[in-house]
Write an enzyme that holds these catalytic residues in place. Sequence first.
Site, PDB file in Angstrom:
ATOM      1  CB  ILE A 154      -0.983  -0.013   1.192  1.00  0.00           C
ATOM      2  CG1 ILE A 154      -1.861  -1.267   1.102  1.00  0.00           C
ATOM      3  CG2 ILE A 154      -1.847   1.255   1.213  1.00  0.00           C
ATOM      4  CD1 ILE A 154      -2.789  -1.501   2.278  1.00  0.00           C
ATOM      5  CG  ASP A 173       9.030  -1.325   5.446  1.00  0.00           C
ATOM      6  OD1 ASP A 173       9.559  -2.223   6.136  1.00  0.00           O
ATOM      7  OD2 ASP A 173       7.935  -1.454   4.893  1.00  0.00           O
ATOM      8  CB  ALA A 232      -2.128   1.597   8.564  1.00  0.00           C
ATOM      9  NE  ARG A 233      -6.216  -3.465  10.686  1.00  0.00           N
ATOM     10  CZ  ARG A 233      -6.698  -3.355   9.447  1.00  0.00           C
ATOM     11  NH1 ARG A 233      -6.802  -2.167   8.871  1.00  0.00           N
ATOM     12  NH2 ARG A 233      -7.098  -4.426   8.785  1.00  0.00           N
ATOM     13  CG  ASP A 257     -10.330   4.914   6.746  1.00  0.00           C
ATOM     14  OD1 ASP A 257     -11.511   5.312   6.761  1.00  0.00           O
ATOM     15  OD2 ASP A 257      -9.979   3.846   6.204  1.00  0.00           O
ATOM     16  CD  GLU A 262     -11.556   0.627  12.898  1.00  0.00           C
ATOM     17  OE1 GLU A 262     -12.140  -0.150  12.125  1.00  0.00           O
ATOM     18  OE2 GLU A 262     -10.488   1.182  12.621  1.00  0.00           O
ATOM     19  CG  HIS A 281     -11.586   0.470   8.696  1.00  0.00           C
ATOM     20  ND1 HIS A 281     -11.069  -0.321   9.680  1.00  0.00           N
ATOM     21  CD2 HIS A 281     -10.872   0.152   7.570  1.00  0.00           C
ATOM     22  CE1 HIS A 281     -10.111  -1.096   9.192  1.00  0.00           C
ATOM     23  NE2 HIS A 281      -9.974  -0.822   7.898  1.00  0.00           N
ATOM     24  N   GLY A 283     -11.044   2.628   3.904  1.00  0.00           N
ATOM     25  CA  GLY A 283      -9.906   2.366   3.015  1.00  0.00           C
ATOM     26  C   GLY A 283     -10.195   1.356   1.907  1.00  0.00           C
TER      27      GLY A 283
HETATM   28  C1  MLT Z   1      -7.948  -4.242   5.179  1.00  0.00           C
HETATM   29  O1  MLT Z   1      -7.279  -4.645   6.127  1.00  0.00           O
HETATM   30  O2  MLT Z   1      -8.217  -4.980   4.223  1.00  0.00           O
HETATM   31  C2  MLT Z   1      -8.427  -2.840   5.149  1.00  0.00           C
HETATM   32  O3  MLT Z   1      -8.256  -2.203   6.356  1.00  0.00           O
HETATM   33  C3  MLT Z   1      -9.794  -2.663   4.597  1.00  0.00           C
HETATM   34  C4  MLT Z   1     -10.914  -3.331   5.333  1.00  0.00           C
HETATM   35  O4  MLT Z   1     -10.766  -3.813   6.447  1.00  0.00           O
HETATM   36  O5  MLT Z   1     -12.025  -3.369   4.809  1.00  0.00           O
END
Ligand code: MLT
Length: 316
Positions: A154, A173, A232-233, A257, A262, A281, A283
Amino acid sequence: MSKPFIVVCDGMDKSVFEDLKAQDGLEVHPKAKLTQEEIKELLPKINGLVIRSATKPNKEFIDQAPNLKYIIRAGEGTDNIDKAYCQEKGIKVSNTPGANNNSAAEHAMALIMTVLRKTAQANSSMKSGKWEKSQFTGNELWKKTVGIMGFGRIGQILCKRLQGFEPNVLFFDPGVKESPFPYAKKVETLEELFSQSDIVSIHTPLLEATKGVVNSELMSKMKPDAILVNAARGKIVNEDDLYTTLKEGKIKGAGFDVFANEPLEENSKLTELENIVLTPHLGGSTEEAQFRVGEMAAAQMVDFFVNDKLHNEVKA
Ligand code: MLT
């Protein structure tokens, strides 16, 4: 012999779901989205599960599913699954790597632009009947320094999509030895990334090593007019520290996001802040990504139960 019983818990592209239901070798529950109560009732007879982020197969969940053999996370992150316990119980876990990565990168891009140009705040203001032009002076992205934390699939897509804005791209990274692109420069520490960037975008998975690493100390290294984006998280960022950093205006803004819990609690302090843009969320939530993810998950489910093949296994 009875067919393997498959439950799709958290939604799936309609056409892919119809194809899955039409599979001869499987019995698929007729609904593609179930409440947690409905899932709980079905647990004793489930053999295969397709989940997104809402369903969380933890120890208690798994203990109620003695016939569960296979869980597919229709998406990338598997942090909502107790993979170690699945392994102990002989339950295989897979994800659908890559299928929604472009959407996740594009959402980070959208958050960057939204925060820089204050379009979300301007939209709310206009819909309340105001014309507050002078309050919404923004910033350009052109030639800014963008720091990408986590340069996996990503992060790299974001780097490529950004190129039209002629940015300086830095990335951190430890798993990427050399930059795969001539236009992205690797830095050795998170401190360098956070202190040199105008925009920091987070793209690492949630691991023990990344939990809470973005804390007040790291954010204090950021430029005062920098922005922070997280698609991301949530748990990678210490949310209390983020709140204080934004409240005290130590950085200019943020676009988030993902959240530690959550759905985000209704009374979360983050919702009080003017300088953060929040999305629930989203993404991976595009029609295109949902289609690709569903197609891959359905094919993997069929291969596992009908053809005895396991794809994209994720271990603890
Ligand atoms: C994922 O881990 O695939 C993304 O955060 C998107 C999602 O959870 O829908």
